[in-house]
Write a protein that holds these residues in place. Structure first.
Motif, PDB file in Angstrom:
ATOM      1  N   LYS A  19       4.849   6.170  -3.426  1.00 39.75           N
ATOM      2  CA  LYS A  19       3.932   6.653  -4.460  1.00 39.75           C
ATOM      3  C   LYS A  19       3.978   5.753  -5.691  1.00 39.75           C
ATOM      4  CE  LYS A  19       3.601  10.374  -7.855  1.00 39.75           C
ATOM      5  NZ  LYS A  19       4.208  11.639  -8.315  1.00 39.75           N
ATOM      6  N   ARG A  28       4.883   2.655  -5.851  1.00 41.09           N
ATOM      7  CA  ARG A  28       4.285   1.356  -5.515  1.00 41.09           C
ATOM      8  C   ARG A  28       2.758   1.436  -5.603  1.00 41.09           C
ATOM      9  NH1 ARG A  28       7.655  -0.223  -0.027  1.00 41.09           N
ATOM     10  NH2 ARG A  28       9.746  -0.302  -0.954  1.00 41.09           N
ATOM     11  N   PHE A  29       2.220   2.541  -5.092  1.00 42.08           N
ATOM     12  CA  PHE A  29       0.765   2.706  -5.147  1.00 42.08           C
ATOM     13  C   PHE A  29       0.269   2.779  -6.589  1.00 42.08           C
ATOM     14  CE2 PHE A  29      -2.769   5.659  -5.775  1.00 42.08           C
ATOM     15  CZ  PHE A  29      -3.782   4.919  -5.167  1.00 42.08           C
ATOM     16  N   PHE A  55       0.319  -0.557  -8.065  1.00 44.40           N
ATOM     17  CA  PHE A  55      -0.806  -1.350  -7.562  1.00 44.40           C
ATOM     18  C   PHE A  55      -2.086  -0.977  -8.300  1.00 44.40           C
ATOM     19  CE2 PHE A  55      -4.555  -0.680  -4.834  1.00 44.40           C
ATOM     20  CZ  PHE A  55      -4.935  -2.001  -4.635  1.00 44.40           C
ATOM     21  N   LYS A  56      -2.300   0.320  -8.485  1.00 44.07           N
ATOM     22  CA  LYS A  56      -3.530   0.758  -9.136  1.00 44.07           C
ATOM     23  C   LYS A  56      -3.607   0.276 -10.574  1.00 44.07           C
ATOM     24  CE  LYS A  56      -6.509   4.768  -9.823  1.00 44.07           C
ATOM     25  NZ  LYS A  56      -6.739   6.192  -9.518  1.00 44.07           N
ATOM     26  N   TYR A  95      -5.462  -3.048  -9.143  1.00 43.77           N
ATOM     27  CA  TYR A  95      -6.799  -2.479  -8.975  1.00 43.77           C
ATOM     28  C   TYR A  95      -7.571  -2.439 -10.291  1.00 43.77           C
ATOM     29  CZ  TYR A  95     -10.480   0.880  -7.807  1.00 43.77           C
ATOM     30  OH  TYR A  95     -11.686   1.489  -7.644  1.00 43.77           O
TER      31      TYR A  95
END
Length: 339
Positions: free
Chosen positions: A126, A128-129, A132-133, A137
């Motif tokens: 979670k 890491r996501f 990333f966002k 992103y």
């Protein structure tokens, strides 16, 4: 029983509060709301959002007050009244509620959370996501919004499912650059073997996406190739053996060429031989062979050495290769060694 009742109410309060909050960036952390999928990336609200449901939020706040979880709200004890005056609020639980919540969370983590080598891997996933966002992103928003509409990769990659082989990590592929499929031992079956997920992906990549290159990536210490080299002749009920039998021609050539070497060395040889046999198998698909002949598509092999962290790359020489002869004949060109 009293402790469990209080904790249950605490969990209810947390989930209800989380459902009401909007997307907010707090320093280094990014928190998502139920609006995330449809939200304006700069404001955190839906593109067609007409405003928060103030009545529902006020009712929820009243429920929190009745439960005794909210002792302060921007300095006020009345959540709903203060919210009606100012809908942008920061909810703060009482010290006792926070203590109960922490105790409940700790209790649940001990009994529910899955740990991998002493860590909660999904919690790590979670984070890491979210990283990333925030760092990838949102900083490349225009690029990712374009990718949300369509893809146009120039390269298709066929790699092994081995957990140690992550092409995007090893070769730095970025979202939208490569169309990828992974299978045991990075094999390409010939067309006469019938439909599979691999040739279905090939058909889409070549005929629809019109990729310009296909790269098959093999690697050292491949368990699929070891299974191929040790399997006995005859029909097998083992699914892995049935699949790797696709590379039987590579095994036969390995046995013919390097039978005098150790088993480990034979496997290294077969790992590269199977890549070249898969490159030949690609030519059994008419729509691939036609594009290669017209030079609108090139076929490449790659080999990642786990032990030395080196990478070899080469290209199939179509003019000097043939699938007509028994077992086929291949020639490679443009070999390079990255170390």
């Amino acid at each position: 029983m009293v402790w469990w009742s209080i904790c249950s109410k605490a969990r209810f309060a947390i989930s209800s509060m989380a459902a009401q909050r909007t997307s907010i960036v707090y320093g280094d952390s990014f928190q998502c709301s139920s609006f995330s999928v449809l939200s304006n990336p700069f404001t955190g609200f839906p593109r067609k959002f007409s405003g928060l449901n103030t009545t529902r939020f006020a009712n929820v706040c009243d429920n929190y007050n009745q439960l005794g979880f909210i002792s302060s709200l921007n300095g006020s004890k009345n959540c709903s009244a203060n919210y009606r005056r100012n809908p942008i609020l920061k909810l703060e639980g009482s010290n006792s509620a926070q203590a109960c919540i922490q105790e409940c969370t700790s209790h649940e983590e001990k009994n529910v959370a899955k740990t991998y080598h002493g860590r909660d891997f999904f919690e790590e996933m979670k984070q890491r996501f979210l990283s990333f966002k925030k760092h990838k992103y949102l900083k490349e928003l225009e690029h990712f919004q374009a990718l949300a509409q369509a893809q146009s990769p120039e390269v298709m990659v066929i790699a092994c499912v081995d957990s140690r082989i992550c092409p995007s990590n090893i070769l730095g592929f970025q979202p939208g650059e490569t169309f990828m499929i992974r299978n045991v031992a990075n094999l390409v079956p010939p067309i006469h073997n019938g439909p599979s997920e691999t040739n279905a992906a090939l058909e889409f990549a070549v005929n629809t996406l019109e990729v310009e290159d296909i790269l098959i990536i093999g690697h050292s210490d491949c368990g699929g190739i070891q299974a191929l080299m040790t399997m006995q002749e005859g029909n097998s009920s083992n699914l892995t053996e049935k699949w790797v039998a696709t590379a039987k021609a590579a095994k036969l050539k390995t046995k013919a060429d390097v039978a005098h070497l150790s088993f480990e060395q034979q496997c290294r040889y077969c790992e590269k031989e199977s890549i070249n046999r898969s490159l030949l198998n690609l030519l059994t698909y008419p729509w691939i062979e036609d594009r290669v002949r017209k030079e609108s598509l090139s076929l490449h092999g790659g080999y990642y050495d786990l032990f030395n962290c080196t990478f070899e790359k080469w290209t199939l020489d179509y003019r000097e290769s043939s699938i007509d002869e028994e077992g086929g004949k291949y020639t490679i060109k443009d070999r390079s060694f990255w170390c």
